[in-house]
Design an enzyme around this catalytic site. Structure first.
Site, PDB file in Angstrom:
ATOM      1  N   LYS A 127      62.137  40.053 233.988  1.00  8.97           N
ATOM      2  CA  LYS A 127      62.279  38.617 233.771  1.00  8.97           C
ATOM      3  C   LYS A 127      62.259  37.872 235.095  1.00  8.97           C
ATOM      4  O   LYS A 127      61.707  36.778 235.189  1.00  8.97           O
ATOM      5  CB  LYS A 127      63.580  38.314 233.020  1.00  8.97           C
ATOM      6  N   LYS A 179      53.808  44.428 224.472  1.00 15.72           N
ATOM      7  CA  LYS A 179      54.944  44.296 223.558  1.00 15.72           C
ATOM      8  C   LYS A 179      55.026  42.849 223.044  1.00 15.72           C
ATOM      9  O   LYS A 179      54.915  41.906 223.839  1.00 15.72           O
ATOM     10  CB  LYS A 179      56.224  44.646 224.334  1.00 15.72           C
ATOM     11  N   LYS A 235      58.671  36.704 222.774  1.00 15.52           N
ATOM     12  CA  LYS A 235      58.663  35.243 222.878  1.00 15.52           C
ATOM     13  C   LYS A 235      58.173  34.849 224.261  1.00 15.52           C
ATOM     14  O   LYS A 235      57.394  33.929 224.424  1.00 15.52           O
ATOM     15  CB  LYS A 235      60.081  34.701 222.693  1.00 15.52           C
TER      16      LYS A 235
HETATM   17  P1  TYM Z   1      65.897  39.821 221.335  1.00 13.31           P
HETATM   18  O1  TYM Z   1      66.289  38.539 220.722  1.00 13.31           O
HETATM   19  O2  TYM Z   1      64.998  39.802 222.504  1.00 13.31           O
HETATM   20  O3  TYM Z   1      65.264  40.773 220.284  1.00 13.31           O
HETATM   21  C1  TYM Z   1      65.942  41.038 219.068  1.00 13.31           C
HETATM   22  C2  TYM Z   1      65.635  42.438 218.577  1.00 13.31           C
HETATM   23  O4  TYM Z   1      64.243  42.560 218.320  1.00 13.31           O
HETATM   24  C3  TYM Z   1      63.761  43.710 218.993  1.00 13.31           C
HETATM   25  N1  TYM Z   1      62.375  43.441 219.425  1.00 13.31           N
HETATM   26  C4  TYM Z   1      61.365  44.264 219.214  1.00 13.31           C
HETATM   27  N2  TYM Z   1      61.300  45.454 218.596  1.00 13.31           N
HETATM   28  C5  TYM Z   1      60.097  46.050 218.537  1.00 13.31           C
HETATM   29  N3  TYM Z   1      58.975  45.513 219.071  1.00 13.31           N
HETATM   30  C6  TYM Z   1      58.997  44.326 219.698  1.00 13.31           C
HETATM   31  N4  TYM Z   1      57.876  43.812 220.195  1.00 13.31           N
HETATM   32  C7  TYM Z   1      60.236  43.639 219.801  1.00 13.31           C
HETATM   33  N5  TYM Z   1      60.626  42.475 220.351  1.00 13.31           N
HETATM   34  C8  TYM Z   1      61.951  42.372 220.114  1.00 13.31           C
HETATM   35  C9  TYM Z   1      64.686  43.892 220.188  1.00 13.31           C
HETATM   36  O5  TYM Z   1      64.670  45.217 220.655  1.00 13.31           O
HETATM   37  C10 TYM Z   1      66.012  43.515 219.607  1.00 13.31           C
HETATM   38  O6  TYM Z   1      66.589  44.609 218.921  1.00 13.31           O
HETATM   39  N6  TYM Z   1      69.624  41.480 224.057  1.00 13.31           N
HETATM   40  C11 TYM Z   1      69.206  41.382 222.699  1.00 13.31           C
HETATM   41  C12 TYM Z   1      70.105  40.519 221.836  1.00 13.31           C
HETATM   42  C13 TYM Z   1      71.521  40.975 221.824  1.00 13.31           C
HETATM   43  C14 TYM Z   1      72.018  42.173 221.220  1.00 13.31           C
HETATM   44  C15 TYM Z   1      73.425  42.162 221.482  1.00 13.31           C
HETATM   45  C16 TYM Z   1      71.420  43.221 220.518  1.00 13.31           C
HETATM   46  C17 TYM Z   1      72.567  40.316 222.381  1.00 13.31           C
HETATM   47  N7  TYM Z   1      73.716  41.041 222.187  1.00 13.31           N
HETATM   48  C18 TYM Z   1      74.230  43.207 221.029  1.00 13.31           C
HETATM   49  C19 TYM Z   1      72.238  44.260 220.063  1.00 13.31           C
HETATM   50  C20 TYM Z   1      73.619  44.242 220.336  1.00 13.31           C
HETATM   51  C21 TYM Z   1      67.820  40.747 222.742  1.00 13.31           C
HETATM   52  O7  TYM Z   1      67.362  40.303 223.724  1.00 13.31           O
HETATM   53  O8  TYM Z   1      67.227  40.635 221.627  1.00 13.31           O
END
Ligand code: TYM
Length: 325
Positions: free
Chosen positions: A113, A193, A196
């Site tokens: 990032k 991948k 957003k």
């Molecule tokens: P975030 O919002 O970026 O993504 C949410 C979930 O979607 C999954 N994901 C994907 N899986 C497969 N292929 C993709 N292209 C893809 N893009 C996103 C992510 O792996 C995630 O599971 N840090 C986390 C949010 C968070 C969280 C937590 C998760 C905050 N606290 C505690 C678990 C436990 C995140 O950035 O998610």
């Protein structure tokens, strides 16, 4: 009884990667009567990249509506907004002081990032600590996430361990990630991948004509219609195989190998498949986006349940650290 927990950032509307990588597998786990599920909207995390309040509000609603659209039973489980339970930020501060600087500096997602974003703020740096707090507050055992979150989960365990060593007992429960190997990383329009921040995502809740337009934008090579094609190298085929039935996937595979079948045909089939497979989620999503007071009521109900458990953990942590009266 296993406690399942996961979160989605409200930095945009949920995309197909979030849905297939996290939301659907988590909901499947939540259907097991032996499991208790804690699913939340990580709106504090979204502040690291998104500053607009009105936009965040819109995305929070879209994420909440998505969980409901895919059938999450919020009555039986716990469903809330992270920012409404202040213990998340309180525990994050305590855990910051148990997190070695190099652990954060070497985190892949931070490096990634900080290369891409103009605003490299301290919140972005300590992001994994807030994530650790989210998990550890609720004594969660299983964390269904995409592969990109694996390192964050390792850090959570490491931080919890450091705290437990000081406490002399297991106050914080060590969680395990659950990653579906087949859908670890859903590809976006360009084959990277889906994300957003890469602007390569598919929003399956778009109006029909816009969803069709986006599907047509999936990258493909320059092979002509009549030429045979390798399905395993093609993004449209990869996405199709994640949403279509096994029989339809086999038919498309054969069409690619035979030739006389263009990428345009495959994209049309993928679009039609989206419309069919996601018909009911699209209907429920639109319902909640139009009935926001009902959605708000559901989240407020959930935050009371979450707070009760969070306060119990925070009480124990404060005691260990000498912050209790
Ligand atoms: P975030 O919002 O970026 O993504 C949410 C979930 O979607 C999954 N994901 C994907 N899986 C497969 N292929 C993709 N292209 C893809 N893009 C996103 C992510 O792996 C995630 O599971 N840090 C986390 C949010 C968070 C969280 C937590 C998760 C905050 N606290 C505690 C678990 C436990 C995140 O950035 O998610």
């Amino acid at each position: 009884m296993a406690r399942i927990l996961t979160g989605i950032q409200s930095s945009g509307r949920p995309h197909l990667g979030n849905i297939l990588g996290a939301i659907k597998p988590a909901i499947e786990l939540s259907k097991n009567p032996g499991n208790e599920s804690f699913f939340f909207i990580a709106d504090l995390h979204s502040l690291t990249t998104l500053k607009s309040g009105p936009e965040r509000g819109e995305y929070v609603r879209a994420i909440a509506a998505t969980w409901l659209a895919f059938g999450f039973d919020y009555k039986k489980n716990v469903f809330w907004r992270q920012s409404r339970v202040q213990e998340h930020t309180e525990l994050a501060w305590y855990l910051n002081c148990f997190t070695p600087f190099p652990m954060l500096a070497n985190a892949t997602s931070f490096k990634d990032k900080s290369e891409k974003l103009a605003d490299v703020n301290a919140g972005l740096f300590t992001y994994p600590v807030l994530q650790a707090a989210d998990i550890l507050l609720y004594n969660a055992n299983i964390i269904p996430v995409g592969k990109d979150q694996k390192q964050h989960l390792e850090m959570t365990k490491d931080i919890a361990n450091r705290f437990n060593i000081l406490a002399g007992e297991e106050i914080l429960v060590l969680p395990e990630p659950q990653i579906d190997e087949r859908i670890m990383t859903i590809p976006g329009l360009d084959g990277q991948k889906m994300s957003k921040s890469y602007h390569n995502y598919i929003d399956i809740f778009l109006p029909e004509n816009e969803l069709k337009k986006i599907t047509k934008k999936i990258l493909s090579d320059s092979k002509q219609l009549e030429e045979p094609k390798d399905p395993d190298l093609d993004i449209t085929f990869q996405l199709y195989s994640l949403v279509a039935s096994e029989a339809d996937v086999q038919t498309m595979r054969q069409n690619y190998l035979n030739g006389g079948y263009g990428y345009g045909h495959a994209k049309q089939a993928l679009f039609e498949c989206f419309m069919e497979v996601f018909a009911e989620p699209r209907r429920v999503f639109n319902y909640y986006m139009e009935n926001t007071a009902e959605l708000e009521g559901i989240l407020v109900e959930g935050e009371a349940k979450a707070r009760e458990i969070a306060q119990e953990t925070i009480g124990k942590v404060r005691k260990v650290l000498g912050f209790s009266s």
